[in-house]
Design an enzyme around this catalytic site. Structure first.
Site, PDB file in Angstrom:
ATOM      1  N   GLN A 154      27.291  40.848  47.154  1.00 55.12           N
ATOM      2  CA  GLN A 154      28.610  41.450  47.368  1.00 55.12           C
ATOM      3  C   GLN A 154      29.469  40.637  48.331  1.00 55.12           C
ATOM      4  OE1 GLN A 154      28.704  45.215  49.338  1.00 55.12           O
ATOM      5  NE2 GLN A 154      27.048  44.718  50.751  1.00 55.12           N
ATOM      6  N   ASP A 192     -11.676  52.808  45.567  1.00 52.38           N
ATOM      7  CA  ASP A 192     -12.918  53.403  45.113  1.00 52.38           C
ATOM      8  C   ASP A 192     -12.719  54.905  45.036  1.00 52.38           C
ATOM      9  OD1 ASP A 192     -12.870  53.822  47.862  1.00 52.38           O
ATOM     10  OD2 ASP A 192     -14.970  53.339  48.168  1.00 52.38           O
ATOM     11  N   TRP A 211      11.734  40.464  57.096  1.00 50.13           N
ATOM     12  CA  TRP A 211      12.384  39.593  58.070  1.00 50.13           C
ATOM     13  C   TRP A 211      12.257  38.138  57.619  1.00 50.13           C
ATOM     14  CZ3 TRP A 211      10.688  41.777  63.536  1.00 50.13           C
ATOM     15  CH2 TRP A 211      11.097  43.116  63.622  1.00 50.13           C
ATOM     16  N   TYR A 222      13.119  37.834  73.921  1.00 53.47           N
ATOM     17  CA  TYR A 222      12.721  36.521  73.409  1.00 53.47           C
ATOM     18  C   TYR A 222      13.856  35.534  73.646  1.00 53.47           C
ATOM     19  CZ  TYR A 222      15.458  37.762  69.196  1.00 53.47           C
ATOM     20  OH  TYR A 222      16.463  38.133  68.329  1.00 53.47           O
ATOM     21  N   VAL A 277      27.503  45.846  43.607  1.00 56.36           N
ATOM     22  CA  VAL A 277      26.767  46.702  42.685  1.00 56.36           C
ATOM     23  C   VAL A 277      27.264  48.134  42.825  1.00 56.36           C
ATOM     24  CG1 VAL A 277      24.495  47.624  42.085  1.00 56.36           C
ATOM     25  CG2 VAL A 277      24.749  45.206  42.719  1.00 56.36           C
ATOM     26  N   HIS A 332      20.344  45.358  66.981  1.00 61.86           N
ATOM     27  CA  HIS A 332      19.499  44.636  67.928  1.00 61.86           C
ATOM     28  C   HIS A 332      20.386  43.628  68.666  1.00 61.86           C
ATOM     29  CE1 HIS A 332      16.487  41.784  69.324  1.00 61.86           C
ATOM     30  NE2 HIS A 332      16.875  40.881  68.452  1.00 61.86           N
TER      31      HIS A 332
END
Length: 885
Positions: free
Chosen positions: A108, A618, A430, A328, A246, A297
Site C-alpha cells: 500500500q 502422539d 522481526w 540497546y 488491499v 518502541h
C-alpha cells in the site's frame, strides 16, 4: 515467553503432549495458474538468481535448478503476498527460487521504503534465543544477508554482538544464554569486563561485571536487504506493485480466490499476509483472527560524539545490549542509536494506523513512526549516560516511537489457515528472523513442510480463550515489557489469571496448591497440604537458586507417595477429541501409525506423522464403540490437522472444556477405586490399555487403564458438571489409604524415570519415531498410513533421544543445555527433572546414535560442566511389573 505450556510424556504405556504445526494438503499446493493477470507496473531491475546455502535441516533433496528459458518454465500456483516489507520480499525471493514464479507482491505504500516496521528497523540481529526455531531463523537470516549486496553495498555488517551484565543475576543469565548458543551451534563466549571495554571503549568498565560476545551477529540493512531480494525475485518473474491498498479477500468453497485492491483484483491460489502490524486488518478481511498487538518502541539518535569522530563506517563495534535497563545501542557513524523497552507499553490499534499519505499529512515520517514521547525517554537517558559517560557530552538529536508487532507469547504467527484454505500468515516477524521465516514458509507452501520444526510459531497454537482482543492486547503488552527480562522456563504469566480452571479448582485451593499456568490452564505443581511429609524424606540435595525457583521439596514427597500409596492428579488440561461416524476407524487408522483396528474397549498409543515421517504429535486413541473414539491429543494443531483431513462421514470435535479427568495412580489405586464400582477392576477383568464405561458411586465415568507415572492406575473421565463430585468421591474413599493430591512437578519426575516422551519438548516433526524411541508405535505392515513410505526409505538413525543420569546426586539441569561429548558440543537436553526414586537427576538429550550405555558426557549448566552418564531405559521398573498388576 513467560507463559509455559507443559506436555505429557508417553511411550508404550503412556501418551499425550503440547502443540504442533499443520501443513497444507498436497492437492492444494499445485493448482494450475490462471492466464488472467492484472497488468503490472514497471518492475524493479533484476539481480542474479543466487540462492544462499540452507541451514542445518532435515535430510532432503534441494530443488533442482531449472535451466530452461524463463518463458518455458512452469510458473507454479498464483501467489499474492500482501506486504513488501522484509518478510514479503524475502518470501518472494524464496518462492521464486523454488520455481514458483507467478508471485505478485502488493504494497500500500511506496517502494522501496513502504512505511512499515522494516522502514525504521534498527537492524539488530542476535541469534541466541531459548527458542531453537528463532535461533535457526536468525542464523539463516545472517547467512543469506551476508550474500546480498545492492550497488556494491553489503546488506549485513557482521560486527558481532555484546550483551552486558551489571548485576550478578544478569551475569548468571549470560552464562545460561551461552549455553543456549552452544546447544544451537552458535559461536559465543562469556567475557570479562575488561574485554567488554576493549570491544566497546565508551563503556564505564567499573559498572560492568562481564558480557556475552557473539562475533557472528551484527547489523542488517533491512531496506537494502528487502531491495536485494525484491530484485532477485523480479528477475525470476515475480512482480512488486506499490500504492495498492488491499480492500478485500475473495473466496469460494472455503478457498481463497483473489485479493481485491483499490487498483484492481488479483486472482490467487495462495495469499500470504505479510502485512506486519496491519496483519489483523488483513485477517479480518479473510475472516481470520490474527493474534497480534502492535506496540510503539522508542528509538533515538544522539548528536555527534567526539570519541567517534572521524568514523567512516556505519558501524565497527558490536551491537550492544544493556538488558538490565532494557536498552540497546548501535553506531550510526559518529552518532549512537539507542532503543528502549524501559518505557510503559504503548499499544497501537492496527485498525487506526493511518495509510502512508495520511501519516505524512499528520507530520509522521511514515505510518510506523509515531511522535516521540519525551516523558517516556527521560529515565532511560540517565541510564544511557551512566553506562556510556561519553553521552554526557551530547544530547538527543532525533527520536521517534516505532511500531512493531507482539503476540501473546512473543513468537511469530505462521502457517495456512483452515478457515480459509490457501490463506497464509507470516506475521509478527522481526528483521532478525525474516529470511529464516520466509524460507520456512516457502518450504511449507512448496514442499508441504518446513525443513525445521516450527510448531512453537504455528498459528494454531493459541487456545480459543487466548484469542480474544483483550487477551492479545494484555499479553502482547506484557511481552513488550519482558523483552529483556530474565525469565525462568517455568515462569507463568501474571495476568489474566485465573483464566481456565478445572472443576477441582476449589479443592486444590483448599489444599494450598501452588499453581503455574499453561495454555491458559491453572495447573497445580505441588500442594502445601503435603508439606508435613517432607520431614520423612530425609535430606534432599540443596538446589541452586535457579533450579529452586518454582520448585518445592514437597514434590519429592508427592512422588514418593505415588510410588508407595496412591495419589490424585488433575489431568483435565489434557486435550480430548471425540471422533465419530461410519468412517471414523478407517480415517484414524489412515492418519496414524499404530494399529487401531481393535475391538471396542481397546486403547492404543499411536503417532500422527507427516508425509516425511516426522512426528507431528502422539495420541492415545480409545475405541469406545464401533464408530466412536476418544482421542487424547496435545494442542489445537492436532484438532486442526484432523479436521483438515476428515472425510464427510467423520465428525471431529474438541470435548476438553466439557469434560474433566483425574489420574489415580499408585500401588493402592485398585484398592481405592474397586469398592466404588460393581465392575471388575482386577488385572484380569480390566487389562492394561483398556477402557470401560462404568460408575464410581454416583458418577458416570470413562475409565482408561493408562499410566503416565509408571504405577498401577486409571484415568477417570467424566463431564465437567460432575467433576467436583468425582474428586470428592475419590478423596473420601481414599482417606484410609493415605491418598493425597499430587502436582505436575512430581508428575514430571515420575514420567522421566519411566522415559515417557513429551511431544513438543522431547520430539517434534523434525524427528522420526525410530530416532525418538517410539518406534514401537509404528506398524509398518499395516495398510497405508501417512508417513509410511517415507519411513521405509529412511536410513539408520544418526541421532537418538538418549537418557542420561547425572553423576552427582546434588546436580540438577532443567533443559535446553548443551551436551558435550569428548569436550565438544554434540547435542542438547530436551527434558530434565530430579528422579526422586532414583536419587539422581534424569535428563533426555538428542545425541549421536552410537553412544553406548556407560559413556560419560558433560552437560553445561551456567558455565559449569556437570558430569553425566548414558543410561539404559526405562530407568525405573524396566519389567513393567508395577503397572501390570
Amino acid at each position: 515467553m513467560s507463559s509455559t505450556s507443559e506436555a505429557h510424556g508417553h511411550t508404550p504405556e503412556a501418551p499425550h503432549p503440547t502443540a504442533d504445526g499443520h501443513r497444507p494438503a498436497p492437492e492444494d499446493r499445485h493448482r494450475p495458474a490462471d492466464a488472467h493477470r492484472h497488468t503490472p507496473e514497471a518492475p524493479h531491475p533484476a539481480a542474479d538468481g543466487h540462492r544462499p546455502a540452507t541451514l542445518e535441516s532435515r535430510p532432503r533433496t534441494p530443488p533442482a535448478q531449472d535451466r530452461r528459458p524463463a518463458e518455458h518454465r512452469p510458473r507454479g500456483p498464483r501467489v499474492v503476498v500482501i506486504g513488501a516489507g522484509i518478510v514479503g520480499c524475502s518470501l518472494a525471493d524464496e518462492l521464486t527460487a523454488r520455481g514458483w514464479s507467478d508471485v505478485t507482491v502488493l504494497e500500500q505504500g511506496p517502494l522501496p521504503a513502504p512505511g512499515g516496521s522494516t522502514s525504521h528497523a534498527p537492524g539488530l540481529v542476535f541469534r541466541t534465543s531459548p527458542s531453537r526455531a528463532l535461533a535457526q531463523f536468525a542464523a539463516y537470516t545472517i547467512e543469506k544477508f551476508l550474500s546480498l549486496r545492492v550497488a556494491g553495498v553489503r546488506c549485513f555488517d557482521q560486527v558481532g554482538g555484546l550483551e552486558l551484565a551489571t548485576t550478578p543475576e544478569r551475569l548468571a543469565e549470560l552464562h545460561r544464554r551461552a549455553g543456549h548458543a552452544a546447544a544451537w551451534g552458535i559461536r559465543g563466549e562469556v567475557v570479562s569486563a575488561a574485554r567488554c571495554k576493549e570491544l566497546w571503549p565508551l563503556l564505564d568498565e567499573s559498572v560492568v561485571l562481564g558480557g556475552f560476545h557473539t562475533p557472528d551477529d551484527g547489523l542488517a540493512r533491512a531496506l537494502l536487504a528487502a531491495r536485494a531480494q525484491l530484485d532477485r525475485a523480479t528477475g525470476r518473474g515475480a512482480r512488486f506493485l506499490d500504492r495498492h491498498t488491499v480492500t478485500g479477500i475473495e473466496r469460494a468453497g472455503g478457498r481463497v480466490t483473489a485479493v481485491v485492491t483499490d487498483r484492481g483484483t488479483f486472482p490467487a491460489d495462495h495469499v500470504v499476509s505479510a502485512a506486519g502490524f496491519w496483519g489483523p486488518v488483513i485477517g479480518r478481511m479473510a475472516g481470520v483472527d490474527v493474534p497480534l498487538q502492535p506496540l510503539a518502541h522508542q528509538y533515538v539518535r544522539t548528536g555527534p560524539l567526539r570519541e567517534l569522530g572521524g568514523a567512516t563506517a556505519e558501524a565497527s563495534k558490536p551491537i550492544l545490549r544493556f538488558q538490565d535497563r532494557d536498552l540497546y545501542f548501535r553506531e550510526h557513524t559518529d552518532r549512537i542509536g539507542i532503543g528502549s523497552y524501559a518505557h510503559r507499553p504503548l499499544p497501537v490499534d492496527p485498525f487506526a494506523v493511518p495509510p502512508y499519505d495520511e501519516a505524512r499529512a499528520r507530520d509522521m515520517e511514515m505510518p510506523s513512526s509515531y511522535p516521540f514521547t519525551v516523558e517516556d525517554w527521560a529515565p532511560s537517558w540517565e541510564d544511557c549516560r551512566w553506562l556510556l559517560p561519553a553521552l554526557r557530552e551530547t544530547e538527543i538529536e532525533s527520536g521517534f516511537n516505532g511500531v512493531f508487532s507482539f503476540t501473546p507469547d512473543g513468537l511469530p504467527v505462521l502457517g495456512e489457515t483452515r478457515q480459509l484454505r490457501g490463506f497464509w500468515l507470516a506475521e509478527a516477524v522481526w528483521v532478525t528472523h525474516s529470511a529464516g521465516v520466509a524460507k520456512a514458509v516457502a518450504e511449507w507452501m512448496v514442499d508441504g513442510r518446513p525443513s525445521i520444526d516450527v510448531h512453537e510459531c504455528d498459528l494454531t497454537r493459541f487456545e480459543e480463550a487466548q484469542r480474544s482482543p483483550s487477551y492479545v492486547r494484555e499479553r502482547g503488552s506484557q511481552q513488550f515489557a519482558e523483552v529483556y527480562d530474565v525469565l525462568h522456563p517455568l515462569q507463568p504469566m501474571e495476568r489474566p489469571r485465573p483464566l481456565r480452571v478445572s472443576p477441582f479448582y476449589v479443592r486444590q485451593q483448599q489444599l494450598g496448591a501452588f499453581f503455574l499456568e499453561g495454555s491458559g490452564w491453572e495447573r497445580p505443581h505441588w500442594y502445601e497440604a503435603n508439606a508435613p511429609l517432607v520431614d520423612a524424606l530425609g535430606e534432599l540435595p540443596e538446589r541452586d537458586a535457579w533450579s529452586a525457583r518454582y520448585w518445592s521439596p514437597i514434590a519429592a514427597a508427592e512422588a514418593r507417595a505415588t510410588r508407595e500409596r496412591v495419589a490424585l492428579y488433575d489431568m483435565t488440561p489434557l486435550r480430548r477429541l471425540e471422533v465419530t461416524g461410519p468412517g471414523a476407524l478407517a480415517f484414524l487408522d489412515r492418519m496414524t501409525s499404530n494399529n487401531l483396528r481393535k475391538k471396542p474397549g481397546a486403547v492404543t498409543y499411536t503417532l500422527l506423522l507427516d508425509e516425511a515421517g516426522g512426528i507431528r504429535s502422539d495420541l492415545t486413541v480409545a475405541r469406545l464403540a464401533a464408530d466412536r473414539f476418544q482421542v487424547g491429543a496435545n494442542s489445537p494443531a492436532d484438532l486442526d490437522r484432523l479436521l483438515r483431513h476428515a472425510p464427510a462421514d467423520v465428525q471431529v470435535r474438541d470435548i476438553t472444556s466439557g469434560t474433566c479427568c483425574v489420574g489415580v495412580w499408585g500401588p493402592l489405586a485398585r484398592a481405592l477405586v474397586q469398592p466404588l464400582t460393581g465392575d471388575d477392576f482386577s488385572h484380569e477383568g480390566f487389562g492394561y490399555f483398556r477402557a470401560k464405561r462404568t460408575w464410581l458411586a454416583h458418577v458416570p465415568v470413562t475409565a482408561m487403564r493408562l499410566s503416565y507415572v509408571g504405577e498401577l492406575g486409571w484415568e477417570l473421565y467424566t463431564s465437567a458438571d460432575l467433576g467436583l463430585r468425582l474428586w470428592d468421591t475419590l478423596w473420601e474413599a481414599g482417606q484410609d489409604l493415605g491418598v493425597l493430591a499430587a502436582g505436575r512437578s512430581a508428575f514430571n519426575s515420575l514420567r522421566l524415570e519411566k522415559g515417557y516422551r513429551a511431544w513438543g519438548t522431547d520430539m517434534t516433526d523434525e524427528h522420526t519415531p525410530f530416532e525418538a524411541g517410539v518406534g514401537f508405535a509404528v506398524r509398518m505392515d499395516k495398510e497405508g498410513f501417512t508417513g509410511q513410505e517415507a519411513l521405509r526409505d529412511r536410513p539408520a538413525p544418526t541421532r537418538r533421544l538418549t537418557p542420561l543420569l547425572l553423576d552427582d546426586p546434588a546436580s540438577v539441569v532443567l533443559g535446553k543445555e548443551p551436551v558435550l561429548v569428548g569436550g565438544a558440543p554434540a547435542g542438547y537436553v530436551t527434558s530434565a527433572s530430579y528422579g526422586y526414586t532414583l536419587g539422581r537427576c534424569v535428563a533426555y538429550a538428542w545425541l549421536p546414535a552410537g553412544l553406548a550405555t556407560g559413556t560419560g558426557v558433560h552437560i553445561e549448566y551456567f558455565g559449569e560442566k556437570v558430569a553425566a552418564t548414558v543410561a539404559d531405559e526405562p530407568l525405573f521398573d524396566p519389567e513393567m511389573t508395577r503397572i501390570r498388576r
